[in-house]
Each structure stands twice: as structure tokens, then as C-alpha cells.
Design a protein around this motif. Structure first.
Motif, short mmCIF file in Angstrom:
data_model
loop_
_atom_site.label_atom_id
_atom_site.label_comp_id
_atom_site.label_asym_id
_atom_site.label_seq_id
_atom_site.Cartn_x
_atom_site.Cartn_y
_atom_site.Cartn_z
N TYR A 435 43.07 45.56 33.75
CA TYR A 435 43.58 44.56 34.68
C TYR A 435 42.87 44.63 36.03
CZ TYR A 435 47.51 44.17 31.36
OH TYR A 435 48.28 44.00 30.24
N LEU A 436 42.40 45.81 36.42
CA LEU A 436 41.74 45.98 37.72
C LEU A 436 40.42 45.21 37.82
CD1 LEU A 436 42.44 49.75 38.38
CD2 LEU A 436 43.29 47.83 39.74
N ASN A 437 39.87 44.77 36.70
CA ASN A 437 38.64 43.98 36.74
C ASN A 437 38.83 42.66 37.47
OD1 ASN A 437 36.52 45.42 34.98
ND2 ASN A 437 38.34 45.47 33.69
N ASP A 438 40.08 42.20 37.57
CA ASP A 438 40.37 40.89 38.17
C ASP A 438 40.78 41.00 39.63
OD1 ASP A 438 39.93 39.83 35.63
OD2 ASP A 438 42.04 40.00 35.08
N ILE A 439 40.64 42.17 40.22
CA ILE A 439 41.22 42.40 41.55
C ILE A 439 40.64 41.46 42.61
CG2 ILE A 439 39.57 44.22 42.21
CD1 ILE A 439 42.05 45.69 43.43
N ALA A 440 39.36 41.10 42.49
CA ALA A 440 38.73 40.24 43.49
C ALA A 440 38.87 38.75 43.20
CB ALA A 440 37.24 40.59 43.62
N THR A 441 39.16 38.40 41.96
CA THR A 441 39.20 36.99 41.58
C THR A 441 40.61 36.41 41.60
OG1 THR A 441 39.23 37.71 39.26
CG2 THR A 441 37.10 37.07 40.19
N ILE A 442 41.62 37.25 41.42
CA ILE A 442 43.00 36.78 41.31
C ILE A 442 43.51 36.01 42.53
CG2 ILE A 442 45.36 37.73 41.42
CD1 ILE A 442 44.59 39.53 39.07
N PRO A 443 43.21 36.44 43.78
CA PRO A 443 43.77 35.71 44.92
C PRO A 443 43.49 34.21 44.92
CG PRO A 443 42.87 37.81 45.65
CD PRO A 443 42.48 37.65 44.20
N ALA A 444 42.31 33.81 44.46
CA ALA A 444 41.97 32.38 44.44
C ALA A 444 42.90 31.60 43.54
CB ALA A 444 40.52 32.20 44.00
N ASN A 445 43.27 32.17 42.40
CA ASN A 445 44.17 31.47 41.48
C ASN A 445 45.59 31.39 42.04
OD1 ASN A 445 42.02 33.05 39.71
ND2 ASN A 445 42.59 31.20 38.59
N LEU A 446 46.03 32.45 42.70
CA LEU A 446 47.37 32.43 43.29
C LEU A 446 47.48 31.39 44.39
CD1 LEU A 446 48.09 36.27 43.43
CD2 LEU A 446 49.17 34.60 41.92
#
Length: 524
Positions: A435-446
Motif C-alpha cells: 500500500y505504501l507504493n501509493d503514498i505520493a499519488t493518493i492525495p490527488a485522488n482524495l
């Protein structure tokens, strides 16, 4: 001078389109070259779950016929007409199986096209087939597919990212010049980073989601996958726009993104470094390429500032409560009754509840079951406020952090992923590490803002083996043009001796046959 099939597949989509319009090549020749490439290497890569050779060649022949006739018909053709494309197997496509990478939908044939597929067919882009993914888009490595993992063309012992690793690998392996993906927490951008390709997550609602099999409806977004920023922009122009069939669709016209991708002027552009998306947890080689990108942008005239987004520290936790909660609701429809796979219980009475239990036990993989259970728990009466409700509050704080950051900068920048592609199987037994692979990309989706990943060079951290690093740009909602401007400028700055990163992809050994027979058979 004749262009060989091997040379054809290594052109950019824009170059292919120019040669088609000039009559230097035919759409049939171009499509056949890609089908031959798929047949030669996909036995190793496993990017495709279904190959639609007959339909693709029919579309190509139609384009050639229109161009040969000339006149208004040829003039009316879309600029990308005749350029082949692949479609992530989460996007429904009439006449081809749509499986979502799951046994639950093995062989399922959609009775309608997604809006983006309608637009592709109307523009006469030959659809090569459907690409592999983590089951129901749940994963960061494309190892959770029911039809086997996809492999990274840079190193076939490594993952191509996920969930859209099939689309990214197909483009990186020269099996397709363009592809469609979906991005819920980084599933277009993170595969782009680790395969050395370009992946865009558009502003939420700017590209229709009608026909995309839902995982988390407030986060999912269809977007383009390509080898260059200009190619991604051209595809984005085609698939974007308002759709009355999608209640979340924005009623706005599509800007000329490709013009912004070709604008390499950086003087006066304010680029914000996100304080929380660097440092601990990021590989040294990733940070080195990131710093080099910053210096290149600064030297070209961009103003570099640091922005503080404190709520980003909680984005990963909030996402992994909101996403499973929505997924558990969306996947409730797969009950063994209405459509898809049906498995009957071996013993006992034949009730709907028992059929549902047997079907889900056999049809869903382990990661899907894990997220359904997590989401159901977070939505339960005793825990809703503590978990799901709190995660939605964090989401609001993240949106406010973005608003504050964009008062200081025109675009934001970070590494796309904290690491390069890791070996297959390395994180399968550790979901939290995955799950940590998405740490930099997730904020944009939220927050619903647009983002793009552009190749930032190679990291030589592990055994001196060069593996791609991605650089991510983010912009305010509805300002997708800004990410194309910044990404196109960086792409130009980082090209050495006019050789783009994707041109350095190692040669792949040819293999006999494609890796899609099980899915194709299931469709018949």
C-alpha cells in the motif's frame, strides 16, 4: 524510405498519426505491426488478457479506405484515426470480454460500450485488445490478477506497477502506442513511473466514468497512458468532455492540452515542492533523479518553492478506509445471481445466501476479499464515525492543503513513487508495504485534482541496474493544462542527445504465442 515494422512500433503516436496523414504508411500496416509485436513478446509480458485482431484490422482498413477516397471524409477523420490503442480490462467494451482481472467476470461480454470507448471507436482508433490489471483494480503491482502477473519490460523479473500495469507495460513494450487506464489511488501514474511511460490522472469528472467498472466511485478516474507527454495530451483531448450519462461529469469543453504539452517555456512558472512527499521512505536513486529534475527546472527559469501540506501525512490511512468502504458497496452486486460467475454450494440446501457465499469464495481473490472485509467493517454501525467518518474529515483537510499550496505555486511536484519497480513476489505477503507504493499519488485522488507522471531518468541503486523513476506534477482542479505544460517542459529538458527514456528499454526476447488464451476461451 520504407519504415520497417520494428521501426513503426517505436514511433510516438503523434509521429504515427503524421505518417498516416501523409500517406507514408497505412493504418493496416501499422496495426498489423503492433499485432505482430504482441504475438512476439506478450507471452513473456502478459500485458493483454484479450487481443482483438479482427476488429482492429477492420477499423484500420476502414480508415485506409476513407483516406484513399480523399475529399471531406478524409478531412473529417480524427487526427489520431488509424493509431492503435489498448484498453484496460476494467472499461467495458462491446464485442470483447471485460473481466476486471477477476474470475468473477471471466468471459463476461458487455452489452454496451463505455463512453470513452464510444469516442475511440468514433475516432476510428483500432482497439488492439484489453489489458491486464490487479483484480477489480485492487493492487499496486498487477500481481493480483486472476490471469497471472504482468511483467515490466525493463526487467521481466519485476512488477510493472498497478493496478494498470497491463496498459503501462503494453505501451513500454511497444505493443501499443496508446492505452487507457483508470486511476483510483495512482493506478495510472505509479505504473507510468516504474515503466518509464507517461500516465495522466485527469481532474475528477473531466473524463466520463460511464462504463468503468467501479471500485471506489468518488476516487476512480479514466485517463491516458502513452510514451510521451504530447501523446497523452492528444488522447486526453479525445476522451475528455461532458457526458450526460455520468452524473459526476463536469459540463466543460476540453482544452487543447497538446498545445500546452508543446509549450516548453518555464520562465515565471511557480513549482511547489511538497514537503511531505520526499525524504524518509524514498530510495536514494529516486531522490537523486528528483533533485536533478528540480535543478533542470530551476535552470530553465522556473521558480521553485517549498509548500507544506501537513494533512498529507494522513492521506494513506484515510484512503485505505474510504476506498475499501466504497469498494465493499460496489462489489455487493457480484452475488452469483444477476450476472458473472455462479458457483453452487457442494452440500446443503440451494439458497441465495449459500450460492452467494460459494460464488464469492471462488470468484474473488485474496486482496479483493481483504478490502471488502475492511470496508464492511469501517461502514458498520459501531465504527462508521470512528473510521469512515474520520477519514472523510481528513479528506477535507487534504483538499484545503491543496488550496493553500496552489496559492503559493502554479503546480506541485514530487516523486511519483517512493521506489523503482520491485521484484515480483517481493511484497505479496506484506499488504501494508504494498500500500505504501501509493503514498505520493493518493492525495490527488482524495482531492480530485489532476496529476501526471513523466519519466525522470534511471535509478542505479540496485546492482547498478538502471530502472525508471517517475516525476509527478499536480495542478488545481480543472487546470489539467498546467500539468501538461510542466511535464512537457521537463520531458524536453531531460532528453539527452534527443533520445527519450523509453528508447532505452531493453530488447525483449520473442516468445511463441500470446498469454491471453484462457480469457479468450472464456468469452466464447
Amino acid at each position: 524510405m520504407t519504415t520497417t515494422p520494428a521501426e513503426l512500433v517505436r514511433l510516438t503516436a503523434a509521429q504515427m498519426a503524421a505518417k498516416l496523414r501523409a500517406g507514408e504508411i497505412t493504418a493496416v500496416e501499422l496495426t498489423q505491426a503492433h499485432l505482430d509485436r504482441i504475438a512476439a513478446v506478450d507471452g513473456t509480458i502478459n500485458a493483454f488478457l484479450h487481443v482483438s485482431a479482427e476488429e482492429a484490422l477492420e477499423t484500420a482498413a476502414e480508415v485506409d479506405k476513407i483516406r484513399a477516397a480523399g475529399g471531406t471524409g478524409a478531412q473529417a477523420l480524427h487526427p489520431l484515426a488509424g493509431v492503435p490503442i489498448a484498453v484496460k480490462d476494467l472499461i467495458v467494451t462491446k464485442g470483447q470480454p471485460t473481466t476486471a482481472g477477476s474470475k468473477m467476470l471471466q468471459g463476461w461480454m458487455s452489452p454496451y460500450d463505455a463512453t470513452v470507448v464510444e469516442k475511440i471507436r468514433a475516432a476510428k482508433l483500432p482497439i488492439l485488445g484489453k489489458t491486464n490489471l490487479d483484480e477489480f483494480a485492487m493492487g499496486s503491482s498487477t500481481e493480483h490478477s486472476a490471469y497471472g502477473p504482468t511483467r515490466n519490460p525493463w526487467d521481466t523479473g519485476r512488477i510493472p506497477g498497478g493496478s494498470g500495469g497491463g496498459s503501462a507495460a503494453a505501451v513500454a513494450a511497444f505493443e501499443a502506442p496508446l492505452a487507457l487506464g483508470t486511476d483510483t489511488g495512482g493506478s495510472i501514474r505509479q505504473p507510468g513511473a516504474v515503466t518509464g511511460t507517461v500516465g495522466t490522472k485527469p481532474t475528477y469528472g473531466s473524463v466520463s466514468r460511464y462504463g468503468a467498472i467501479a471500485m471506489a466511485s468518488s476516487l476512480d478516474q479514466i485517463g491516458p497512458v502513452a510514451r510521451t507527454v504530447e501523446d497523452a495530451a492528444l488522447l486526453h483531448e479525445l476522451i475528455g468532455g461532458h457526458d450526460p450519462k455520468d452524473s459526476t461529469s463536469l459540463p466543460e469543453e476540453v482544452p487543447a492540452f497538446s498545445e500546452h504539452a508543446r509549450n516548453h517555456q518555464l520562465t515565471g512558472l511557480r513549482i511547489g515542492i511538497i514537503k511531505q512527499l520526499q525524504g524518509e521512505g524514498y530510495q536514494a536513486g529516486v531522490l537523486a533523479r528528483f533533485q536533478e529534475a528540480l535543478e533542470a527546472l530551476r535552470s530553465a527559469g522556473a521558480e521553485i518553492v517549498e509548500v507544506d501540506c501537513p494533512s498529507f501525512d494522513y492521506a494513506l490511512g484515510a484512503y485505505y478506509l474510504i476506498m475499501p468502504s466504497e469498494a465493499s458497496s460496489n462489489l455487493a452486486r457480484y452475488d452469483g445471481v444477476r450476472y458473472g460467475t455462479r458457483v453452487l454450494p457442494e452440500e446443503g440446501p440451494l439458497t441465495i445466501e449459500r450460492v452467494m457465499g460459494a460464488t464469492r469464495a471462488a470468484g474473488f481473490g485474496e486482496e479483493v476479499k481483504r478490502r471488502i472485509i475492511l470496508g464492511t467493517y469501517a461502514l458498520s454501525a459501531g465504527y462508521y464515525d470512528a473510521y469512515y467518518g474520520s477519514a472523510q474529515k481528513i479528506r477535507t483537510l487534504i483538499q484545503r492543503d491543496f488550496e493553500a499550496a496552489f496559492e503559493q505555486a502554479d503546480v506541485l511536484i514530487s516523486p511519483t513513487a517512493p521506489t523503482v519497480a520491485f521484484p515480483l513476489g517481493a511484497k505479496l505477503d506484506d499488504p501494508l508495504a504494498m500500500y505504501l507504493n501509493d503514498i505520493a499519488t493518493i492525495p490527488a485522488n482524495l482531492a480530485g485534482v489532476p496529476g501526471i507522471s513523466v519519466p525522470g531518468g534511471l535509478s542505479y541503486d540496485e546492482n547498478e541496474q538502471g530502472l525508471p523513476v517517475g516525476i509527478q506534477f499536480l495542478a488545481p482542479a480543472r487546470e489539467d493544462a498546467r500539468v501538461y505544460h510542466a511535464a512537457g517542459a521537463l520531458e524536453k529538458l531531460l532528453q539527452t542527445d534527443a533520445e527519450p527514456l523509453w528508447a532505452q528499454i531493453p530488447e525483449l526476447a520473442e516468445t511463441a504465442g500470446a498469454a491471453s488464451s484462457s480469457v479468450v476461451e472464456g468469452a466464447n
